[in-house]
Design a protein around this motif. Structure first.
Motif, PDB file in Angstrom:
ATOM      1  N   HIS A 135       0.810  -1.216   0.000  1.00 22.83           N
ATOM      2  CA  HIS A 135       0.000   0.000   0.000  1.00 22.83           C
ATOM      3  C   HIS A 135       0.845   1.269   0.000  1.00 22.83           C
ATOM      4  CE1 HIS A 135      -4.196  -1.661   1.327  1.00 22.83           C
ATOM      5  NE2 HIS A 135      -3.716  -2.239   0.266  1.00 22.83           N
ATOM      6  N   GLU A 136       1.935   1.274   0.728  1.00 20.25           N
ATOM      7  CA  GLU A 136       2.756   2.479   0.763  1.00 20.25           C
ATOM      8  C   GLU A 136       3.347   2.775  -0.611  1.00 20.25           C
ATOM      9  OE1 GLU A 136       2.978   4.739   3.160  1.00 20.25           O
ATOM     10  OE2 GLU A 136       1.442   3.510   4.108  1.00 20.25           O
ATOM     11  N   ASP A 150      -3.295  11.316   0.097  1.00 20.59           N
ATOM     12  CA  ASP A 150      -4.151  11.102   1.262  1.00 20.59           C
ATOM     13  C   ASP A 150      -5.444  10.398   0.865  1.00 20.59           C
ATOM     14  OD1 ASP A 150      -2.332  12.270   3.002  1.00 20.59           O
ATOM     15  OD2 ASP A 150      -3.216  14.272   2.800  1.00 20.59           O
ATOM     16  N   GLU A 151      -6.006  10.802  -0.265  1.00 22.27           N
ATOM     17  CA  GLU A 151      -7.230  10.145  -0.728  1.00 22.27           C
ATOM     18  C   GLU A 151      -6.934   8.710  -1.146  1.00 22.27           C
ATOM     19  OE1 GLU A 151     -11.151  11.184  -3.365  1.00 22.27           O
ATOM     20  OE2 GLU A 151      -9.211  11.860  -4.169  1.00 22.27           O
ATOM     21  N   ALA A 157      -7.323   1.902   2.497  1.00 25.19           N
ATOM     22  CA  ALA A 157      -7.632   1.494   3.869  1.00 25.19           C
ATOM     23  C   ALA A 157      -9.084   1.065   4.028  1.00 25.19           C
ATOM     24  CB  ALA A 157      -7.311   2.631   4.833  1.00 25.19           C
ATOM     25  N   GLU A 158      -9.983   1.732   3.309  1.00 24.69           N
ATOM     26  CA  GLU A 158     -11.412   1.489   3.484  1.00 24.69           C
ATOM     27  C   GLU A 158     -12.002   0.549   2.437  1.00 24.69           C
ATOM     28  OE1 GLU A 158     -13.161   5.358   3.521  1.00 24.69           O
ATOM     29  OE2 GLU A 158     -11.974   6.048   5.241  1.00 24.69           O
ATOM     30  N   GLY A 159     -11.238   0.234   1.399  1.00 24.22           N
ATOM     31  CA  GLY A 159     -11.791  -0.609   0.339  1.00 24.22           C
ATOM     32  C   GLY A 159     -12.946   0.050  -0.379  1.00 24.22           C
ATOM     33  N   THR A 160     -12.800   1.329  -0.651  1.00 23.00           N
ATOM     34  CA  THR A 160     -13.897   2.141  -1.181  1.00 23.00           C
ATOM     35  C   THR A 160     -14.491   1.577  -2.465  1.00 23.00           C
ATOM     36  OG1 THR A 160     -12.784   4.073  -0.236  1.00 23.00           O
ATOM     37  CG2 THR A 160     -14.525   4.489  -1.853  1.00 23.00           C
ATOM     38  N   TYR A 161     -13.651   1.042  -3.311  1.00 20.51           N
ATOM     39  CA  TYR A 161     -14.119   0.623  -4.639  1.00 20.51           C
ATOM     40  C   TYR A 161     -14.204  -0.899  -4.774  1.00 20.51           C
ATOM     41  CZ  TYR A 161     -13.498   5.444  -6.212  1.00 20.51           C
ATOM     42  OH  TYR A 161     -13.603   6.816  -6.377  1.00 20.51           O
ATOM     43  N   ALA A 162     -14.247  -1.612  -3.673  1.00 22.11           N
ATOM     44  CA  ALA A 162     -14.315  -3.074  -3.746  1.00 22.11           C
ATOM     45  C   ALA A 162     -15.546  -3.534  -4.528  1.00 22.11           C
ATOM     46  CB  ALA A 162     -14.319  -3.679  -2.348  1.00 22.11           C
TER      47      ALA A 162
END
Length: 226
Positions: A135-136, A150-151, A157-162
């Motif tokens: 991830h880094e 940051d986005e 971290a949140e898996g926004t587009y899973a």
């Protein structure tokens, strides 16, 4: 006219196919009216997210190759990539789960920098041997390609587009995709694989003629006057 492309970011044929498609676009008169949208289709979505494997080991395990055959296959791909101006270094490549990288491609689509992010991730993996599985490292690559780091961090971290990745996979299957890369031109013509530019030009021309028949007749009349 819209072109939808399904790919996996660790598939060597996907970057080659993208470049061949772009070569075709150079010769397409209406290239300025083409919109390209990238979609996710992981080769192995069940691959663990906490480890990577050497690509040569994966070829041996999956396809029953010897190590010598696996390396010969990699060398052949490196030569093929060079014919379209791409620099591949496959000998020490590792592969892993690409869900995180694909989520950044989805984010890039929403932020208007999708092609830049796709290109950056391909180059990182195939040319520079930078990780698409950490991830880094992904966040750093995202920032280099024009995304807000940051986005990008929040998305990973949140898996926004899973869910978007799952939707892409379902749509690809519904369209009959059995592998990557897979191109759909104007939602009507499918092109599977890293085809030569002339195949893409033919498909683009047919799709454009179907969508703009009057324009095509006018061009034909100018080219072949009575």
């Amino acid at each position: 006219m819209r072109i939808d492309i399904w790919s996996d970011l660790i598939c060597p044929w996907c970057w080659i196919g993208k470049r061949r498609f772009e070569q075709a676009l150079i010769s397409f008169p209406q290239r300025d009216q083409i919109e390209v949208v990238h979609h996710s289709l992981q080769l192995d979505p069940a691959m663990p997210t906490d480890r990577v494997v050497r690509q040569t080991d994966m070829l041996v395990a999956t396809y029953g190759m010897t190590l010598a055959q696996a390396r010969a296959s990699q060398l052949a791909l490196e030569r093929t990539a060079a014919t379209v101006g791409l620099e591949y270094h496959l000998a020490d490549r590792v592969v892993g789960n690409t869900a995180g990288a694909h989520q950044l491609v989805q984010l890039a689509g929403d932020r208007g920098v999708q092609d830049a992010v796709v290109e950056r991730l391909y180059r990182a993996h195939f040319t520079q041997q930078r990780s698409l599985f950490d991830h880094e490292c992904l966040i750093g690559l995202a920032g280099e390609a024009g995304l807000d780091p940051d986005e990008a961090h929040r998305v990973l971290a949140e898996g926004t587009y899973a869910d978007a990745l799952d939707a892409d996979a379902r749509q690809a299957r519904a369209l009959g995709a059995t592998g990557v890369p897979f191109f759909v031109i104007d939602n009507r013509y499918g092109v599977s694989g890293a085809q030569p530019p002339e195949i893409f030009i033919e498909a683009l021309s047919h799709a454009w003629a179907d969508t703009h028949p009057a324009e095509e007749r006018a061009e034909e009349a100018m080219t072949h006057p009575a």
